[in-house]
Design an enzyme around this catalytic site. Structure first.
Site, PDB file in Angstrom:
ATOM      1  N   CYS A 115       0.835  -1.202   0.000  1.00 20.02           N
ATOM      2  CA  CYS A 115       0.000   0.000   0.000  1.00 20.02           C
ATOM      3  C   CYS A 115       0.874   1.257   0.000  1.00 20.02           C
ATOM      4  O   CYS A 115       1.541   1.538  -0.996  1.00 20.02           O
ATOM      5  CB  CYS A 115      -0.995  -0.049   1.158  1.00 20.02           C
ATOM      6  SG  CYS A 115      -2.388   1.070   0.927  1.00 20.02           S
ATOM      7  N   HIS A 219      -3.572  -5.045   0.598  1.00 26.18           N
ATOM      8  CA  HIS A 219      -3.014  -5.484   1.885  1.00 26.18           C
ATOM      9  C   HIS A 219      -3.042  -7.009   1.997  1.00 26.18           C
ATOM     10  O   HIS A 219      -3.933  -7.568   2.653  1.00 26.18           O
ATOM     11  CB  HIS A 219      -3.799  -4.853   3.044  1.00 26.18           C
ATOM     12  CG  HIS A 219      -3.459  -3.431   3.308  1.00 26.18           C
ATOM     13  ND1 HIS A 219      -2.374  -3.051   4.064  1.00 26.18           N
ATOM     14  CD2 HIS A 219      -4.043  -2.286   2.891  1.00 26.18           C
ATOM     15  CE1 HIS A 219      -2.311  -1.726   4.124  1.00 26.18           C
ATOM     16  NE2 HIS A 219      -3.309  -1.241   3.418  1.00 26.18           N
ATOM     17  N   GLU A 221      -1.281  -8.896   3.747  1.00 30.54           N
ATOM     18  CA  GLU A 221      -1.064  -9.360   5.131  1.00 30.54           C
ATOM     19  C   GLU A 221      -2.374  -9.483   5.897  1.00 30.54           C
ATOM     20  O   GLU A 221      -2.425 -10.139   6.937  1.00 30.54           O
ATOM     21  CB  GLU A 221      -0.079  -8.421   5.850  1.00 30.54           C
ATOM     22  CG  GLU A 221      -0.649  -7.127   6.414  1.00 30.54           C
ATOM     23  CD  GLU A 221      -0.951  -6.054   5.361  1.00 30.54           C
ATOM     24  OE1 GLU A 221      -0.751  -6.311   4.157  1.00 30.54           O
ATOM     25  OE2 GLU A 221      -1.399  -4.969   5.771  1.00 30.54           O
TER      26      GLU A 221
END
Ligand code: MN
Length: 243
Positions: A115, A219, A221
């Site tokens: 990001c 994102h 993660e």
């Protein structure tokens, strides 16, 4: 096999109430730490500091680096004035990260940008950003700031078939979550665009040649229930071990 040490960039928060008012905290979302641990690395948070020589020493001690998400990048770093739609910026974090990336590139450390991390990587290497997608990309009609849960993919990203990212994912497109209002404008020299959403917004970049440097605008993660997203971190760790 020896586990590689993965530096994770942090963020700054001002304490607004209680006895510690006026103090600052350095933190990162736990997802990054969990992901690196699951992929077989040793996560190590790198605090925001302002001594360039010490920043270089931080990077000397790690094997790979995750550039985490966060605020807007100051347009000062790509020689633009702020537009009204620009969000909040963090001068201390920008300064730190510009020098972190310069050190990481010169020391040939593999990089994964998430990001803001993608945006910072692009800016630090000489590219520029759209300060606000709705204000500056008229043809974009997609929700890049999704209201759905962070773990849910909402828009597609088409992957360039001759890219490293395609070799990792082995897919023409992936569904990603989306929490950004800025995006790459001019790609940095030495990098290429390898993923776009259907409205043409840049969603992934990678370095051409040289050590692994990948940036994704979403994102991963936060999406570890998705094997594609775990594959990104595993591929990053594989590249770090080659180092
Ligand atoms: Mn998006």
């Amino acid at each position: 096999m020896k586990k590689p040490v993965i530096g994770i960039l942090t963020n700054l928060m001002s304490v607004e109430e209680g006895p510690y008012t006026g103090g600052q905290r350095i933190y990162v979302n736990r997802d990054y730490v969990t992901c690196i641990l699951q992929a077989g690395g040793i996560p190590l948070l790198l605090p925001i500091i302002d001594e360039i020589a010490v920043i270089h020493e931080q990077i000397l001690r790690i094997d790979g680096l995750v550039l985490s998400g966060g605020q807007d990048v100051s347009p000062h770093y790509y020689k633009e004035e702020p537009i009204p739609e620009m969000g909040s910026v963090s001068p201390d974090r920008d300064f730190f990260e510009i020098h972190v990336i310069k050190s990481a590139i010169s020391l040939q450390k593999p990089l994964l940008g998430v990001c803001r991390g993608l945006q910072m990587l692009n800016v630090a290497c000489g590219g520029s950003l759209f300060q606000d997608i709705p204000a500056q990309i008229k043809e974009s009609k997609l929700a890049h700031q999704q209201k759905e849960h962070r773990t849910l993919g909402t828009h597609e990203v088409d992957i360039a078939q001759d890219s490293h990212l395609f070799r990792i994912l082995r897919k023409m497109s992936v569904q990603t979550n989306s929490f950004h209002h800025q995006a790459v404008k001019e790609i940095a020299p030495g990098f290429r665009v390898v993923g776009r959403s259907r409205d043409g917004v840049v969603e992934a970049i990678e370095r051409v040649g040289g050590p692994f440097a990948l940036g994704v605008q979403w994102h991963p993660e936060m999406m570890t229930g998705d094997s594609d997203m775990r594959a990104l971190f595993e591929a990053f760790l594989t590249e770090v071990r080659k180092g």
